[in-house]
Design a protein around this motif. Structure first.
Motif, short mmCIF file in Angstrom:
data_model
loop_
_atom_site.label_atom_id
_atom_site.label_comp_id
_atom_site.label_asym_id
_atom_site.label_seq_id
_atom_site.Cartn_x
_atom_site.Cartn_y
_atom_site.Cartn_z
N ASP A 1 12.94 11.32 -5.63
CA ASP A 1 11.39 10.52 -6.10
C ASP A 1 9.99 11.09 -5.09
OD1 ASP A 1 13.07 9.38 -7.83
OD2 ASP A 1 13.84 7.37 -7.17
N LEU A 2 10.21 10.94 -3.91
CA LEU A 2 9.02 11.86 -3.56
C LEU A 2 8.55 13.17 -3.49
CD1 LEU A 2 10.72 10.24 0.29
CD2 LEU A 2 9.41 9.25 -1.53
N ALA A 3 9.20 13.90 -4.56
CA ALA A 3 8.11 15.58 -4.41
C ALA A 3 7.34 14.96 -5.17
CB ALA A 3 8.95 15.47 -5.98
N GLY A 4 6.15 13.92 -4.91
CA GLY A 4 4.51 14.55 -5.14
C GLY A 4 4.27 13.87 -3.55
N ASN B 1 9.83 -0.61 -4.58
CA ASN B 1 9.38 0.64 -4.56
C ASN B 1 10.68 0.77 -5.29
OD1 ASN B 1 7.28 -0.47 -2.99
ND2 ASN B 1 6.56 2.24 -2.94
N LYS B 2 11.03 0.24 -6.12
CA LYS B 2 12.43 0.24 -6.52
C LYS B 2 13.31 2.26 -6.79
CE LYS B 2 12.84 -3.31 -9.78
NZ LYS B 2 12.51 -4.14 -9.93
N GLY B 3 12.71 2.63 -7.03
CA GLY B 3 13.47 4.06 -7.55
C GLY B 3 13.59 4.79 -5.45
N VAL B 4 12.21 4.72 -5.62
CA VAL B 4 12.14 5.24 -3.98
C VAL B 4 13.34 4.53 -2.72
CG1 VAL B 4 10.18 5.95 -2.05
CG2 VAL B 4 9.77 6.26 -4.58
N HIS B 5 12.86 3.40 -2.79
CA HIS B 5 13.65 2.04 -1.93
C HIS B 5 15.48 2.63 -2.23
CE1 HIS B 5 15.21 -0.79 -0.15
NE2 HIS B 5 14.65 -0.94 0.94
N GLU B 6 15.45 3.45 -3.41
CA GLU B 6 16.97 2.70 -3.26
C GLU B 6 17.51 4.31 -3.71
OE1 GLU B 6 20.23 2.97 -7.45
OE2 GLU B 6 17.70 1.59 -7.11
N ALA C 1 1.33 -1.44 0.34
CA ALA C 1 -0.08 -0.03 -0.13
C ALA C 1 1.11 1.04 0.13
CB ALA C 1 -1.00 -0.14 1.24
N CYS C 2 2.02 0.93 -0.31
CA CYS C 2 2.86 2.53 -0.52
C CYS C 2 2.94 3.61 -1.12
CB CYS C 2 4.60 2.06 -0.10
SG CYS C 2 5.32 3.53 0.64
#
Length: 186
Positions: free
Chosen positions: A106-109, A59-64, A35-36
């Motif tokens: 990657d968390l801008a939104g 959550n590839k890009g965000v997790h990395e 649900a992330c």
């Protein structure tokens, strides 16, 4: 809830429906890493709830980005350690909290995001030690010892519920409201 052949629930579509059907005002909503998603976070906040959402490697890009930056910055981040003894084991959790989110592209939104939390956990049973690092995203801005308390609360609630349920609602001091324990995996 949407179902697939064999009667199983399709979690990705069922979770927003479940969140949408609940009165979340003043509650803390924790859901498995599936649900992330930004849409779930927005829905929880829209319903006046709060969230720590587990962040996994899927959550590839965000997790990395989160794991690399948190590891690089952890020496300068506020942290707290909690140690549990019991049942022949020792569990340690060191919690780090990052609330300067300006460098996380990657968390801008994630408009309501307040903190990124990293928990380094180890468990000793006899002569065996296991360890893992977990991450979550939260709209709350809390001290590391408060986030560590949330982790402890989730772990205690989980064994009392049937394993197939993966949602958790927890009342929390800064968010007074109903306390309903369901299943949590973070």
């Amino acid at each position: 809830m949407p179902r697939v052949p064999g009667g199983r629930t399709r979690e990705k579509t069922a979770i927003p429906q479940l969140i949408g059907s609940l009165d979340l005002k003043g509650s803390l909503v924790s859901v498995d890493a599936i649900a992330c998603q930004l849409s779930n976070a927005d829905l929880i906040v829209e319903k006046e709830g709060h969230y720590p959402l587990a962040l996994k490697k899927k959550n590839k890009g965000v997790h990395e980005q989160v794991s690399q930056r948190m590891q690089a910055k952890k020496a300068g981040l506020p942290s707290a350690e909690h140690v549990d003894f019991g049942s022949g084991r020792i569990e340690r959790r060191r919690c780090y909290v990052e609330s300067d989110l300006s460098l996380y592209d990657d968390l801008a939104g994630w408009e309501h995001l307040g903190s990124i939390v990293m928990v380094e956990a180890s468990r000793e049973i006899g002569d065996k030690t296991s360890s893992e690092t977990r991450y979550c995203l939260s709209d709350l801005v809390l001290a590391p010892d408060e986030f560590n308390g949330l982790v402890r609360g989730h772990r205690r609630a989980a064994p009392f519920v049937a394993p197939p349920v993966r949602y958790a609602l927890f009342g929390h001091r800064p968010c007074p409201g109903p306390t309903t324990h369901l299943r949590y995996r973070w």
